[in-house]
Design an enzyme around this catalytic site. Structure first.
Site, PDB file in Angstrom:
ATOM      1  N   CYS A  64      -1.000   4.720 -49.061  1.00 51.55           N
ATOM      2  CA  CYS A  64      -0.833   5.509 -51.161  1.00 51.55           C
ATOM      3  C   CYS A  64      -1.393   6.482 -51.125  1.00 51.55           C
ATOM      4  O   CYS A  64      -2.187   6.498 -50.167  1.00 51.55           O
ATOM      5  CB  CYS A  64      -0.927   4.124 -52.081  1.00 51.55           C
ATOM      6  SG  CYS A  64      -2.135   3.643 -51.173  1.00 51.55           S
ATOM      7  N   CYS A  67      -5.499   5.425 -50.809  1.00 48.45           N
ATOM      8  CA  CYS A  67      -5.774   5.677 -49.243  1.00 48.45           C
ATOM      9  C   CYS A  67      -6.322   7.019 -48.523  1.00 48.45           C
ATOM     10  O   CYS A  67      -7.428   7.285 -47.710  1.00 48.45           O
ATOM     11  CB  CYS A  67      -4.524   5.124 -48.712  1.00 48.45           C
ATOM     12  SG  CYS A  67      -4.048   2.951 -48.492  1.00 48.45           S
ATOM     13  N   CYS A 143      31.199   7.275 -44.216  1.00 45.88           N
ATOM     14  CA  CYS A 143      30.964   5.735 -44.075  1.00 45.88           C
ATOM     15  C   CYS A 143      29.479   5.791 -42.757  1.00 45.88           C
ATOM     16  O   CYS A 143      29.171   6.922 -42.346  1.00 45.88           O
ATOM     17  CB  CYS A 143      31.399   5.005 -43.652  1.00 45.88           C
ATOM     18  SG  CYS A 143      32.501   5.523 -41.964  1.00 45.88           S
ATOM     19  N   CYS A 146      30.080   7.871 -39.713  1.00 44.39           N
ATOM     20  CA  CYS A 146      29.731   8.856 -39.614  1.00 44.39           C
ATOM     21  C   CYS A 146      28.671   9.003 -39.320  1.00 44.39           C
ATOM     22  O   CYS A 146      27.847  10.942 -38.813  1.00 44.39           O
ATOM     23  CB  CYS A 146      30.248   9.563 -40.607  1.00 44.39           C
ATOM     24  SG  CYS A 146      32.255   9.234 -41.180  1.00 44.39           S
ATOM     25  N   ASP A 661      -6.339  -0.287 -62.004  1.00 45.35           N
ATOM     26  CA  ASP A 661      -7.866  -0.026 -61.229  1.00 45.35           C
ATOM     27  C   ASP A 661      -7.807   0.374 -63.313  1.00 45.35           C
ATOM     28  O   ASP A 661      -9.243   0.470 -63.193  1.00 45.35           O
ATOM     29  CB  ASP A 661      -7.776   1.461 -60.499  1.00 45.35           C
ATOM     30  CG  ASP A 661      -6.912   2.835 -61.216  1.00 45.35           C
ATOM     31  OD1 ASP A 661      -6.000   2.228 -61.833  1.00 45.35           O
ATOM     32  OD2 ASP A 661      -7.477   4.236 -60.834  1.00 45.35           O
TER      33      ASP A 661
END
Length: 706
Positions: A64, A67, A143, A146, A661
């Protein structure tokens, strides 16, 4: 148990889930453009003629923005670091450092001390930096068969490192080496597979612009403009469309820009040309709306022809007077009702349902089966058996058989209804990304400065898409910052809640960074633009959301594997069902009472076979997961939560603890009354009137004393 880091973002613990909320986010560090610093660049930030060197690390374990921030801070604490840019999307850290003060080993140790694994990519950096990412919109996929076929074909090409094809977004993201294969070859490959590719972008550092030119009279005019544009540095490709007076350019945004193109075009040809950004630039929103309108028209026309077929076969046959009219014989056993059903179902089968034939043919020609093949086989079986019934009824005076015209036409109508609802849902979901992109203002005030002292000589309002790097723009109170940059003059407070989640405005003065899309609260600011287009923080957030929608969840990979073999298995099962029921009927293995009076054993068996073939299409299997991921990530982005792909959503049910936080990520900074509890028996309405009166009185007193 995942790593517990709370440096500027919140992380969900347990089950490996990481959701990054837009709290305390530093766009400079977490959404970088990964600008490449050439080796041996001479440093201009002190130490005289000291030479700075660039190294790129592969950093594993970042999940994230928090980090990425931790890695960047750990690197910048070291002496001799000129610049550090961390790209959480590509797991890279690019560092510009002074080799006489710090070395690569110290930088690697600093990253590892922060809790991550680091590996230098210097040895093969030439290979890594040579790769580009091409994004293509692919039309015609119906679909997972493909999308899987397109992905496997692209993956097999020499020079393609990885290819991802998403059915839900109808897009492909291809990482390729431009030295080995070009983006035009990628487009041709997709086109040869039987689909319609539209280029979105062909590189992380390549931008695309479409310009409409007024004043063009002939090919010579267009040729003059094209040759003038080719003289500009940074222009990659130029495509001209004389019929609609359009020019499409790809260029390097750090070398040139659209405003330069427009000024050059308007100065060519004795000033008789006028250039503007072409309407619907990008085309994806217009394409989505066009697709929705197309399916809506097909559905309406299908219903126009299908409803009479349904009424004559299912409703009107039970109304005595109308029934007699429909059963009037024309030739032998051919009656009016059968003829009406044949005439109305034929356009549905071959005109409105043409797309299913085209899709099935393209799939078979490339050696795979898709959903269109199932639909074509099922509806054709019902239609042509019904045509056989019409022929027998026309030439026989004793034949009595049931037709399935309503089955074929109603199936096509229901499938078109499903496709219309599908594209409608996709269109609404894609609005989440559109809302993010709309955060930037439409216009900006461009300042003209003198070269000596930087005094303002003039200002003019321009389209925000015409902003170029190193421009100085003016941001007045109450307006949005048009692009990322730093303040060169003025003081103010900027509301950065759209990026950081903090409702409290942040003070800005000379030298401070500002983010495009944030709101200037009070003072006037002059901002020098440092990032434009795809390099801005907002564009990187959009890219993160799009990457999350492209990524496949683990359960989706299993669904894709099943879908590859699903269509052939369904066809075999359908034929087996038909043959089994037909043989059982001939052998009298089930009571005759099971057969409706209007059918025989062959017709009953055929109906069962068609039902298996059409109902068991793999569209739900292939679309359920990607659509859920697309909706989840899109809605999350509009609420300020960026979800890193389907794996995070799939693991969400394991979460039992969420840690924030700071409260700024949860509040909006404006207290509101959420509930009222009275301790005296009086109407709530009367209580609110007293509160309003007290508030108004208090306001008047404050004004008086002030």
């Amino acid at each position: 148990m995942g790593r517990k880091k709370f440096d500027g973002a919140w992380e969900c613990i347990n089950g490996g889930l990481h959701l990054r909320c837009c709290g305390n986010l530093s766009p400079e560090s977490h959404y970088p453009s990964m600008t490449t610093y050439p080796k041996g660049t001479s440093s201009s930030m002190g130490e005289g003629s000291e030479v700075a060197i660039t190294v790129v690390f592969c950093v594993m374990g970042m999940t994230c923005a928090a980090c990425a921030g931790s890695v960047e801070k750990a690197i910048k604490r070291l002496p001799g670091i000129r610049e550090a840019v961390v790209d959480v999307l590509n797991d890279k850290a690019q560092v510009l450092y002074l080799p006489t003060i710090v070395n690569e080993e110290s930088i690697r140790d600093a990253i590892e001390d922060a809790g991550f694994e680091a590996k230098s990519m210097e040895d093969d950096s030439s290979n890594n930096t040579s790769f580009q990412i091409c994004r293509v919109h692919i039309g015609g996929m119906t679909c997972t068969s493909c999308s899987s076929n397109v992905q496997s074909v692209l993956q097999s090409l020499r020079g393609v490192q990885i290819a991802q094809v998403a059915l839900a977004t109808e897009e492909a993201e291809i990482r390729y080496d431009p030295k080995i294969i070009s983006y035009t070859q990628l487009m041709e490959t997709i086109s040869n597979t039987g689909f319609n590719p539209i280029l979105i972008s062909k590189g992380e550092h390549i931008s695309k612009i479409e310009l409409k030119i007024d004043g063009i009279k002939n090919e010579q005019s267009m040729y003059i403009i094209e040759q003038s544009l080719r003289t500009l540095q940074g222009v990659e490709t130029i495509e001209t469309y004389l019929d609609i007076n359009k020019i499409v350019l790809t260029y390097k945004p750090y070398m040139t820009g659209p405003r330069t193109f427009i000024e050059l075009i308007e100065s060519s040809g004795s000033g008789c040309f006028r250039a503007t950004i072409f309407p619907n630039d990008g085309g994806r929103k217009a394409h989505k709306q066009e697709e929705i309108n197309r399916y809506f028209k097909l559905l309406i026309w299908s219903l126009v022809f299908t409803v009479p077929v349904f009424l004559t076969s299912m409703v009107l046959m039970y109304i005595p007077g109308v029934k007699n009219v429909l059963e009037v014989k024309i030739v032998n056993m051919l009656n009016i009702g059968l003829l009406i059903r044949w005439e109305f179902s034929t356009p549905v089968q071959f005109v409105i349902g043409r797309r299913f034939y085209v899709g099935a043919y393209k799939a078979l020609s490339k050696g795979y089966a898709n959903m269109d093949l199932l639909i074509a086989l099922g509806t054709n079986a019902a239609y042509f058996y019904s045509v056989y019934v019409v022929g027998r009824a026309t030439f026989s005076s004793h034949f009595e058989g049931s037709d399935f015209f309503e089955t074929s036409s109603m199936l096509i109508s229901f499938i078109l209804l499903g496709k219309y609802l599908e594209v409608l849902a996709k269109g609404k979901t894609s609005q989440a990304i559109a809302k993010l992109m709309d955060l930037t203002p439409d216009t900006a005030t461009l300042l003209t400065l003198d070269d000596d002292k930087g005094n303002v000589l003039g200002e003019r309002e321009i389209d925000s898409r015409l902003i170029q790097k190193n421009d100085v723009i003016k941001v007045v109170p109450g307006t949005k910052v048009a692009s990322d940059g730093f303040v060169v003059w003025g003081q103010s407070h900027v509301n950065e809640s759209m990026i950081t989640g903090e409702a409290k405005p942040v003070a800005k003065m000379k030298g401070d960074m500002v983010i495009g899309g944030t709101v200037n609260e009070n003072g006037v600011l002059h901002v020098k633009v440092t990032r434009i287009g795809s390099e801005t923080a907002l564009s990187q957030i959009v890219r993160l959301v799009e990457s999350a929608q492209m990524a496949k969840a683990p359960v989706q990979k299993y669904a894709d594997q099943i879908s590859k073999y699903f269509v052939p298995i369904v066809i075999v099962l359908s034929l087996s069902t038909w043959i089994s029921w037909f043989v059982a009927g001939k052998l009298h293995s089930y009571p005759k009472s099971w057969i409706p009076s209007s059918m025989n054993s062959f017709e009953l068996a055929l109906q069962f076979g068609i039902s298996v073939m059409v109902i068991a299409c793999p569209c739900a299997l292939g679309l359920a997961t990607p659509t859920a991921v697309m909706v989840g990530t899109g809605v999350g982005a509009t609420q300020g939560v960026l979800i890193k792909g389907g794996q995070a959503l799939e693991s969400a049910h394991k979460v039992n603890c969420i840690v924030f936080d700071k409260t700024g990520t949860l509040t909006i900074g404006k207290p509101v009354v959420v509930t009222t509890k009275l301790f005296k028996n009086m109407p709530v309405k009367d209580f609110y009137e007293l509160v309003a009166a007290a508030e108004a009185r208090l306001l008047l007193l404050l004004i008086f004393f002030y």
